[in-house]
Design a protein around this motif. Sequence first.
Motif, mmCIF file in Angstrom:
data_model
loop_
_atom_site.group_PDB
_atom_site.id
_atom_site.type_symbol
_atom_site.label_atom_id
_atom_site.label_comp_id
_atom_site.label_asym_id
_atom_site.label_seq_id
_atom_site.Cartn_x
_atom_site.Cartn_y
_atom_site.Cartn_z
ATOM 1 N N HIS A 120 -69.599 60.307 -19.876
ATOM 2 C CA HIS A 120 -69.418 60.802 -18.267
ATOM 3 C C HIS A 120 -69.689 59.686 -17.340
ATOM 4 O O HIS A 120 -70.496 58.787 -17.434
ATOM 5 N N ALA A 121 -68.824 59.630 -16.312
ATOM 6 C CA ALA A 121 -69.038 58.352 -15.409
ATOM 7 C C ALA A 121 -68.562 59.048 -13.975
ATOM 8 O O ALA A 121 -67.790 60.004 -14.026
ATOM 9 N N GLY A 122 -68.811 58.265 -13.026
ATOM 10 C CA GLY A 122 -68.258 58.720 -11.591
ATOM 11 C C GLY A 122 -66.985 58.667 -11.042
ATOM 12 O O GLY A 122 -66.683 59.276 -10.251
ATOM 13 N N SER A 123 -66.111 57.876 -11.785
ATOM 14 C CA SER A 123 -64.867 57.802 -11.688
ATOM 15 C C SER A 123 -63.994 57.325 -12.925
ATOM 16 O O SER A 123 -64.710 56.872 -14.167
ATOM 17 N N MET A 124 -62.733 57.315 -13.028
ATOM 18 C CA MET A 124 -62.122 56.949 -13.910
ATOM 19 C C MET A 124 -60.738 56.384 -13.738
ATOM 20 O O MET A 124 -59.950 56.958 -12.928
ATOM 21 N N PHE A 125 -60.209 55.279 -14.424
ATOM 22 C CA PHE A 125 -58.705 54.842 -14.375
ATOM 23 C C PHE A 125 -58.403 55.251 -15.739
ATOM 24 O O PHE A 125 -58.794 54.561 -16.873
ATOM 25 N N ASP A 126 -57.330 55.856 -15.833
ATOM 26 C CA ASP A 126 -56.703 56.487 -17.200
ATOM 27 C C ASP A 126 -55.752 55.445 -17.755
ATOM 28 O O ASP A 126 -55.126 55.901 -18.657
ATOM 29 N N GLY A 127 -55.442 54.368 -17.167
ATOM 30 C CA GLY A 127 -54.275 53.417 -17.452
ATOM 31 C C GLY A 127 -53.041 53.473 -16.559
ATOM 32 O O GLY A 127 -52.242 52.812 -16.524
ATOM 33 N N PHE A 128 -53.296 54.456 -15.681
ATOM 34 C CA PHE A 128 -52.180 54.791 -14.760
ATOM 35 C C PHE A 128 -52.637 54.976 -13.196
ATOM 36 O O PHE A 128 -52.156 54.329 -12.301
ATOM 37 N N SER A 129 -53.677 55.785 -13.080
ATOM 38 C CA SER A 129 -54.351 56.034 -11.682
ATOM 39 C C SER A 129 -55.777 56.250 -11.870
ATOM 40 O O SER A 129 -56.284 56.457 -12.773
ATOM 41 N N LEU A 130 -56.509 56.187 -10.729
ATOM 42 C CA LEU A 130 -57.902 56.263 -10.204
ATOM 43 C C LEU A 130 -58.148 57.611 -10.038
ATOM 44 O O LEU A 130 -57.737 58.243 -8.799
ATOM 45 N N SER A 131 -59.145 58.383 -10.734
ATOM 46 C CA SER A 131 -59.468 59.795 -10.190
ATOM 47 C C SER A 131 -61.055 59.593 -9.863
ATOM 48 O O SER A 131 -61.840 58.705 -10.447
ATOM 49 N N CYS B 150 -67.298 53.332 -13.831
ATOM 50 C CA CYS B 150 -65.969 53.807 -13.921
ATOM 51 C C CYS B 150 -65.396 53.619 -15.165
ATOM 52 O O CYS B 150 -65.480 52.381 -15.972
ATOM 53 N N LEU B 151 -64.819 54.488 -15.866
ATOM 54 C CA LEU B 151 -64.106 54.561 -17.261
ATOM 55 C C LEU B 151 -62.865 53.813 -17.151
ATOM 56 O O LEU B 151 -62.154 54.335 -16.319
ATOM 57 N N LEU B 152 -62.708 52.949 -18.092
ATOM 58 C CA LEU B 152 -61.232 52.388 -18.221
ATOM 59 C C LEU B 152 -60.805 52.434 -19.841
ATOM 60 O O LEU B 152 -61.694 52.449 -20.595
ATOM 61 N N PRO B 153 -59.323 52.569 -19.828
ATOM 62 C CA PRO B 153 -59.176 52.242 -21.218
ATOM 63 C C PRO B 153 -59.464 50.804 -21.722
ATOM 64 O O PRO B 153 -59.581 49.859 -20.978
#
Length: 398
Positions: free
Chosen positions: A7-18, A54-57
């Motif tokens: 779990h984290a406060g934000s995520m970049f999934d490889g395409f967009s930030l949420s 922030c989570l990133l791939p």
Amino acid sequence: MNSSAIHAGSMFDGFSLSGPATVHVSGGRILRVDRTGALPADGTEVIDLGPSACLLPGLIDTHVHLAFDAGPDPVTSLASTSDSDLLAHMRAAARSALQAGITTVRDLGDRRYLSLTLVEEMARHPEQGPQILPAGPPLTTPGGHCHFLGGEVEGVEALRAAVRERHTRGCAVIKIMASGGHMTPGSVPAHASQYGLEDLRVVVDEAHRLGLPVAAHAHGVQAIRDAVEAGVDSLEHVSFLTADGVAFDPDLIDTIVRNETFVSLTLGIAPGEAFTPPKGMTQQEMAAHVDAVLDAHSSLYKHGAHVVIGSDAGIGPWKPHNVLPHGVADLARLGVAPLDALRSMTSSAARLCRVEGRKGRITAGADADILVIDGNPAHDPAAVLDVRAVFRAGIRIR
């Protein structure tokens, strides 16, 4: 089978930030992604990295050399190192990359297919290094650039046989030295071609017949032009060199964009380090040369080329094997938008490397290779250097 929720406060999934996200992981894969950020209530282990995380791939470096030691003279060092000692060094280089959040690397030149040994080791113990997509010894002309790696080959039938051998051994990509380079004494200069169009076509046709992509080392303008016409999948370096310096051709850039050829820019320099100029070039001349190359790279990006970063890690002290994240600073100089910079090291790189869907994104079914940073990469791309955690196949290694 161990399961957890990251779990984290934000995520970049490889395409967009949420916003807040919870990634459910089991057996080395991502089970599902909860974009509401809700925490599981079923007793699953929760790894809560906090609201600023922030989570990133996991990052993908499209051009490394694990066999080079990132020392002042990697060629001499390589020549004096036994295979067993070289393998030990390559393991350490792979671990260094993984610690920086680089979970996949495309190794574009080793000696005697040693990287394939590491592929087998990492398959059994993924927590020990990134997934390696090996090329084996690069194809080069007799006495040509990096000939000391053992890939000297000339002639149509010999080129076809060399491609088939790499396919049989399990290589993931074919690397060919379309032009000369800077590291090999006595070889042709970097601006000069080593293989002509017909030879390049033979390699591309055979590789594609066997389902393998082709990466072409191409500094010279003519080598770039021939490699694109031959249908290579990626151009490495793309320096637009001529005998008189850097001279990028707008028509050639248009051709690269129109053919949708990937451009693997070898960017990223370790802090406090500087390029060692090639023999006969002053530091000032080198700086002007680099600026001219970056201008050409900026034009490629602005015209819509598929840009990824391959660090060329290993070739000197300025290129340690964890250097890829520093490439975001070079991309900023090119005018690359922050999220485009991240895509170049994740989802776009995965597409080039033919691991799309499994690497370079955070989604159900993908490998649980995850980099966790502190900060908002859309506002500050350099946040990718502030590593909070790294997961490889769901195993936390940092």
